[in-house]
Design a protein around this motif. Structure first.
Motif, PDB file in Angstrom:
ATOM      1  N   ASN A  50       0.024  50.351 -89.603  1.00 43.48           N
ATOM      2  CA  ASN A  50       0.380  49.032 -89.065  1.00 43.48           C
ATOM      3  C   ASN A  50       1.886  48.899 -88.829  1.00 43.48           C
ATOM      4  N   ILE A  51       2.630  49.997 -89.014  1.00 46.53           N
ATOM      5  CA  ILE A  51       4.060  50.028 -88.695  1.00 46.53           C
ATOM      6  C   ILE A  51       4.233  51.059 -87.580  1.00 46.53           C
ATOM      7  N   HIS A  52       4.772  50.615 -86.468  1.00 46.52           N
ATOM      8  CA  HIS A  52       4.927  51.529 -85.335  1.00 46.52           C
ATOM      9  C   HIS A  52       6.102  51.109 -84.467  1.00 46.52           C
ATOM     10  N   PHE A  53       6.519  52.054 -83.644  1.00 44.99           N
ATOM     11  CA  PHE A  53       7.638  51.837 -82.728  1.00 44.99           C
ATOM     12  C   PHE A  53       7.138  51.499 -81.339  1.00 44.99           C
ATOM     13  N   LYS A  54       7.961  50.758 -80.643  1.00 45.79           N
ATOM     14  CA  LYS A  54       7.809  50.637 -79.196  1.00 45.79           C
ATOM     15  C   LYS A  54       9.208  50.595 -78.616  1.00 45.79           C
ATOM     16  N   ILE A  55       9.322  51.090 -77.408  1.00 46.09           N
ATOM     17  CA  ILE A  55      10.608  51.152 -76.723  1.00 46.09           C
ATOM     18  C   ILE A  55      10.496  50.318 -75.460  1.00 46.09           C
ATOM     19  N   ILE A  56      11.469  49.434 -75.258  1.00 46.26           N
ATOM     20  CA  ILE A  56      11.451  48.547 -74.093  1.00 46.26           C
ATOM     21  C   ILE A  56      12.671  48.850 -73.236  1.00 46.26           C
ATOM     22  N   ASP A  57      12.421  49.174 -71.969  1.00 47.99           N
ATOM     23  CA  ASP A  57      13.501  49.346 -71.002  1.00 47.99           C
ATOM     24  C   ASP A  57      13.869  47.942 -70.530  1.00 47.99           C
ATOM     25  N   LEU A  58      15.003  47.432 -70.963  1.00 48.11           N
ATOM     26  CA  LEU A  58      15.381  46.052 -70.663  1.00 48.11           C
ATOM     27  C   LEU A  58      15.747  45.852 -69.192  1.00 48.11           C
ATOM     28  N   ASP A  59      16.035  46.929 -68.472  1.00 50.03           N
ATOM     29  CA  ASP A  59      16.352  46.807 -67.041  1.00 50.03           C
ATOM     30  C   ASP A  59      15.098  46.591 -66.199  1.00 50.03           C
ATOM     31  N   GLU A  84       2.935  45.058 -88.396  1.00 53.22           N
ATOM     32  CA  GLU A  84       1.861  44.092 -88.199  1.00 53.22           C
ATOM     33  C   GLU A  84       1.326  43.632 -89.559  1.00 53.22           C
ATOM     34  N   ASP A  85       1.105  42.334 -89.678  1.00 51.07           N
ATOM     35  CA  ASP A  85       0.579  41.759 -90.920  1.00 51.07           C
ATOM     36  C   ASP A  85      -0.944  41.729 -90.821  1.00 51.07           C
ATOM     37  N   LEU A  86      -1.565  42.838 -91.231  1.00 51.55           N
ATOM     38  CA  LEU A  86      -3.020  42.969 -91.173  1.00 51.55           C
ATOM     39  C   LEU A  86      -3.555  43.106 -92.591  1.00 51.55           C
ATOM     40  N   GLU A  87      -4.542  42.285 -92.890  1.00 47.35           N
ATOM     41  CA  GLU A  87      -5.086  42.234 -94.241  1.00 47.35           C
ATOM     42  C   GLU A  87      -5.612  43.584 -94.730  1.00 47.35           C
ATOM     43  N   GLU A  88      -6.185  44.354 -93.826  1.00 46.82           N
ATOM     44  CA  GLU A  88      -6.764  45.645 -94.219  1.00 46.82           C
ATOM     45  C   GLU A  88      -5.715  46.645 -94.722  1.00 46.82           C
ATOM     46  N   TYR A  89      -4.432  46.374 -94.480  1.00 49.26           N
ATOM     47  CA  TYR A  89      -3.372  47.280 -94.934  1.00 49.26           C
ATOM     48  C   TYR A  89      -2.540  46.686 -96.075  1.00 49.26           C
TER      49      TYR A  89
END
Length: 190
Positions: A118-127, A159-164
């Motif tokens: 439930n912990i992961h990365f994402k990369i956002i191209d701000l342009d 992510e705040d997920l109860e299962e984790y």
């Protein structure tokens, strides 16, 4: 007999003169194809100065979670990373002092957080507002681009997920580690 010797002498003299003329013609012809010259050549080497958040990339810098900005839950005290909180870090890749096109790779080694799905990365191209779920961003900043600063946001989502809840509680009092690398090289094209 004297006539024969005179004739041989004349033939010999004529042969030597003919040979001398042939040698002079060959040397003169060779001179047409030989050119000697010298010059001093001065090459201008293109500038290569890339700044990452206003810091020259030739300097190594360690980025920690303290450098991230936390957003998300109103139920978590400021400055803490917890379920329901995102940690964000903006990268500005400045190639305005570079005389070549620049190819970049942003790589995040998230192997230390694999135990926490439930912990992961994402990369956002701000342009472009393009969002990549994952840990790798590749691109090129062209030498003739009007915008020589590439803006990228790295987001670490918890992510705040109860299962984790059980695995989340194992992180209490511990720190998360991950490596982030930015690699740059001259882009030569296809």
């Amino acid at each position: 007999m004297k006539d024969a010797i005179k004739r041989k002498s004349k033939i010999m003299l004529f042969s030597i003169m003919f040979l001398l003329i042939v040698v002079l013609v060959i040397v003169d012809t060779y001179a047409l194809f030989e050119t000697n010259g010298s010059a001093d050549v001065e090459y201008n080497v293109g500038k290569w100065e890339i700044k990452l958040n206003n810091v020259n990339i030739s300097l190594e810098r360690v980025i920690t979670l303290n450098d991230f900005v936390y957003t998300g839950s109103t139920h978590v005290e400021d400055g803490y990373f917890a379920p329901g909180v995102n940690a964000e870090y903006e990268l500005d890749i400045d190639t305005s002092n570079t005389d070549t096109s620049v190819e970049y790779d942003l790589l995040i080694d998230d192997s230390h957080i694999e135990l926490y799905p439930n912990i992961h990365f994402k990369i956002i191209d701000l342009d472009t507002n393009e969002e990549l779920v994952g840990n790798n961003k590749h691109g090129v900043i062209s030498v003739d681009s009007t915008n020589k600063i590439k803006k990228i946001k790295v987001v670490l989502e918890w992510e705040d997920l109860e299962e984790y809840d059980e695995s989340d509680s194992t992180l209490i009092g511990k720190s998360l580690t991950f490596n982030m690398q930015a690699n740059f090289k001259q882009y030569l094209g296809d």
